[in-house]
Design a protein around this motif. Structure first.
Motif, PDB file in Angstrom:
ATOM      1  N   GLU A 194      33.921  42.034  21.998  1.00 42.56           N
ATOM      2  CA  GLU A 194      33.150  40.884  22.470  1.00 42.56           C
ATOM      3  C   GLU A 194      33.756  40.191  23.690  1.00 42.56           C
ATOM      4  OE1 GLU A 194      31.576  38.221  19.585  1.00 42.56           O
ATOM      5  OE2 GLU A 194      31.660  39.696  17.965  1.00 42.56           O
ATOM      6  N   LEU A 195      35.054  40.365  23.903  1.00 41.75           N
ATOM      7  CA  LEU A 195      35.720  39.731  25.047  1.00 41.75           C
ATOM      8  C   LEU A 195      36.454  40.815  25.828  1.00 41.75           C
ATOM      9  CD1 LEU A 195      37.218  36.553  23.299  1.00 41.75           C
ATOM     10  CD2 LEU A 195      35.137  36.677  24.685  1.00 41.75           C
ATOM     11  N   SER A 196      35.727  41.516  26.653  1.00 44.44           N
ATOM     12  CA  SER A 196      36.274  42.718  27.285  1.00 44.44           C
ATOM     13  C   SER A 196      37.422  42.428  28.245  1.00 44.44           C
ATOM     14  CB  SER A 196      35.162  43.466  28.027  1.00 44.44           C
ATOM     15  OG  SER A 196      34.590  42.648  29.038  1.00 44.44           O
ATOM     16  N   THR A 197      37.484  41.215  28.790  1.00 42.54           N
ATOM     17  CA  THR A 197      38.547  40.909  29.749  1.00 42.54           C
ATOM     18  C   THR A 197      39.710  40.140  29.126  1.00 42.54           C
ATOM     19  OG1 THR A 197      37.489  38.840  30.458  1.00 42.54           O
ATOM     20  CG2 THR A 197      36.881  40.854  31.640  1.00 42.54           C
ATOM     21  N   THR A 198      39.573  39.747  27.871  1.00 38.86           N
ATOM     22  CA  THR A 198      40.641  39.003  27.199  1.00 38.86           C
ATOM     23  C   THR A 198      41.736  39.960  26.740  1.00 38.86           C
ATOM     24  OG1 THR A 198      39.193  37.215  26.464  1.00 38.86           O
ATOM     25  CG2 THR A 198      41.200  37.568  25.194  1.00 38.86           C
ATOM     26  N   ARG A 199      42.978  39.562  26.939  1.00 39.78           N
ATOM     27  CA  ARG A 199      44.121  40.369  26.530  1.00 39.78           C
ATOM     28  C   ARG A 199      44.595  39.912  25.146  1.00 39.78           C
ATOM     29  NH1 ARG A 199      44.889  44.736  29.560  1.00 39.78           N
ATOM     30  NH2 ARG A 199      47.171  44.581  29.474  1.00 39.78           N
ATOM     31  N   LEU A 200      45.097  40.846  24.352  1.00 35.43           N
ATOM     32  CA  LEU A 200      45.406  40.566  22.950  1.00 35.43           C
ATOM     33  C   LEU A 200      46.858  40.896  22.636  1.00 35.43           C
ATOM     34  CD1 LEU A 200      42.178  42.197  21.482  1.00 35.43           C
ATOM     35  CD2 LEU A 200      42.543  39.787  22.034  1.00 35.43           C
ATOM     36  N   LEU A 201      47.556  39.923  22.053  1.00 30.38           N
ATOM     37  CA  LEU A 201      48.961  40.088  21.676  1.00 30.38           C
ATOM     38  C   LEU A 201      49.111  39.832  20.187  1.00 30.38           C
ATOM     39  CD1 LEU A 201      52.007  40.391  22.412  1.00 30.38           C
ATOM     40  CD2 LEU A 201      52.019  37.909  22.794  1.00 30.38           C
ATOM     41  N   VAL A 202      49.558  40.835  19.447  1.00 31.59           N
ATOM     42  CA  VAL A 202      49.831  40.664  18.021  1.00 31.59           C
ATOM     43  C   VAL A 202      51.215  40.048  17.855  1.00 31.59           C
ATOM     44  CG1 VAL A 202      50.313  41.901  15.868  1.00 31.59           C
ATOM     45  CG2 VAL A 202      48.304  42.502  17.229  1.00 31.59           C
ATOM     46  N   LEU A 203      51.288  38.977  17.064  1.00 36.25           N
ATOM     47  CA  LEU A 203      52.550  38.297  16.771  1.00 36.25           C
ATOM     48  C   LEU A 203      52.607  38.135  15.259  1.00 36.25           C
ATOM     49  CD1 LEU A 203      55.084  36.840  17.859  1.00 36.25           C
ATOM     50  CD2 LEU A 203      53.723  34.747  17.986  1.00 36.25           C
ATOM     51  N   THR A 204      53.446  38.936  14.599  1.00 33.98           N
ATOM     52  CA  THR A 204      53.385  39.011  13.150  1.00 33.98           C
ATOM     53  C   THR A 204      54.776  39.190  12.553  1.00 33.98           C
ATOM     54  OG1 THR A 204      52.170  40.104  11.343  1.00 33.98           O
ATOM     55  CG2 THR A 204      53.055  41.514  13.087  1.00 33.98           C
ATOM     56  N   MET A 205      54.853  39.222  11.225  1.00 35.31           N
ATOM     57  CA  MET A 205      56.141  39.348  10.544  1.00 35.31           C
ATOM     58  C   MET A 205      56.663  40.775  10.553  1.00 35.31           C
ATOM     59  SD  MET A 205      57.086  36.365   9.545  1.00 35.31           S
ATOM     60  CE  MET A 205      58.396  36.824   8.410  1.00 35.31           C
ATOM     61  N   GLY A 242      49.805  44.237  23.104  1.00 37.73           N
ATOM     62  CA  GLY A 242      51.207  43.971  22.848  1.00 37.73           C
ATOM     63  C   GLY A 242      51.451  43.681  21.384  1.00 37.73           C
ATOM     64  N   HIS A 243      52.721  43.834  20.959  1.00 40.20           N
ATOM     65  CA  HIS A 243      53.096  43.591  19.566  1.00 40.20           C
ATOM     66  C   HIS A 243      54.497  42.988  19.549  1.00 40.20           C
ATOM     67  CE1 HIS A 243      52.919  44.615  15.155  1.00 40.20           C
ATOM     68  NE2 HIS A 243      54.221  44.432  15.311  1.00 40.20           N
ATOM     69  N   LEU A 244      54.614  41.786  18.990  1.00 39.45           N
ATOM     70  CA  LEU A 244      55.898  41.116  18.822  1.00 39.45           C
ATOM     71  C   LEU A 244      56.051  40.687  17.372  1.00 39.45           C
ATOM     72  CD1 LEU A 244      56.270  38.577  21.800  1.00 39.45           C
ATOM     73  CD2 LEU A 244      57.293  40.841  21.602  1.00 39.45           C
ATOM     74  N   VAL A 245      57.313  40.515  16.940  1.00 42.68           N
ATOM     75  CA  VAL A 245      57.554  39.958  15.612  1.00 42.68           C
ATOM     76  C   VAL A 245      57.839  38.470  15.749  1.00 42.68           C
ATOM     77  CG1 VAL A 245      58.369  42.111  14.609  1.00 42.68           C
ATOM     78  CG2 VAL A 245      59.996  40.587  15.728  1.00 42.68           C
ATOM     79  N   LYS A 246      57.610  37.741  14.658  1.00 43.10           N
ATOM     80  CA  LYS A 246      57.694  36.287  14.719  1.00 43.10           C
ATOM     81  C   LYS A 246      59.113  35.756  14.893  1.00 43.10           C
ATOM     82  CE  LYS A 246      53.420  35.027  12.343  1.00 43.10           C
ATOM     83  NZ  LYS A 246      52.806  34.357  11.171  1.00 43.10           N
TER      84      LYS A 246
END
Length: 212
Positions: free
Chosen positions: A72-83, A100-104
């Motif tokens: 739905e948001l083709s130009t939005t960038r997504l970063l996962v920030l999780t445990m 992207g993927h980062l830990v908390k």
């Protein structure tokens, strides 16, 4: 300098508040928040530059959020920030369409830098995850999400992503443990399925679908 507009999908109020305060102190603006999957309409409406997504949500998984936002948001960038700091989880995040993927437990400066890098078009994997990611799915960062190319199998999407990144067939074969002939057959099948005349056209399709 343009202010980066950020959306946050996070179910823990204290962490959400802390992230909002951190980003504000660094000149980034949180424009929408959600604590669960069902509440991300506000994120879609705000259309942020970057959305930070937790994977552990009370009514589903952050991967569902990533997939919907990529659609739905083709130009939005997504970063996962999780445990989770395991490589398999990071691979699933990237394969679902996260950039992207980062830990908390990442340093606050690393979180801010990751948001800026993802916003600028980079794919980011946190230092604590990178070693675990290697050897589990080195191709995950290059693999387009299934929603972008629903007519292709996972293996075809892996090949497509590497072709789009400029890899020759011989290198793709080594990376995926296939023969050169098998990779050539995959490329021919992908060209036919996507009605693309050549590898350059495939690269263009991936750029259009993923923004990379």
């Amino acid at each position: 300098m343009t202010v980066i507009r950020v959306g946050v999908v996070e179910d823990h109020p204290l962490f959400r508040d802390g992230l909002r305060n951190l980003l504000a102190a660094e000149g980034l603006q949180v424009v929408a928040e959600s604590s669960d999957v069902s509440g991300i309409d506000s994120i879609v409406s705000a259309a942020p530059d970057v959305v930070v997504v937790d994977l552990g949500l009370p009514d589903g998984t952050g991967l569902d959020v990533v997939r919907r936002l990529r659609k739905e948001l083709s130009t939005t960038r997504l970063l996962v920030l999780t445990m989770s700091a395991d490589g398999a989880t990071a691979s699933r995040s990237l394969a679902a369409g996260a950039h992207g993927h980062l830990v908390k437990d990442a340093d606050p400066a690393e979180v801010v830098a990751a948001i800026r890098s993802v916003s600028a078009g980079s794919v980011v994997v946190g230092a604590s995850v990178a070693d675990r990611l290697h050897g589990i799915s080195d191709t995950a960062a290059f693999t387009p999400a299934a929603e972008a190319f629903p007519s292709l199998t996972l293996r075809e999407r892996q090949v497509l992503g590497l072709v789009a990144d400029g890899w020759p067939n011989s290198r793709i074969a080594t990376e995926l443990g296939l023969s050169d002939k098998t990779v050539s057959n995959y490329v021919s099948s992908i060209l036919s399925t996507l009605h693309a005349p050549n590898r350059a056209a495939l690269s263009g399709l991936v750029r259009e679908a993923t923004g990379r």
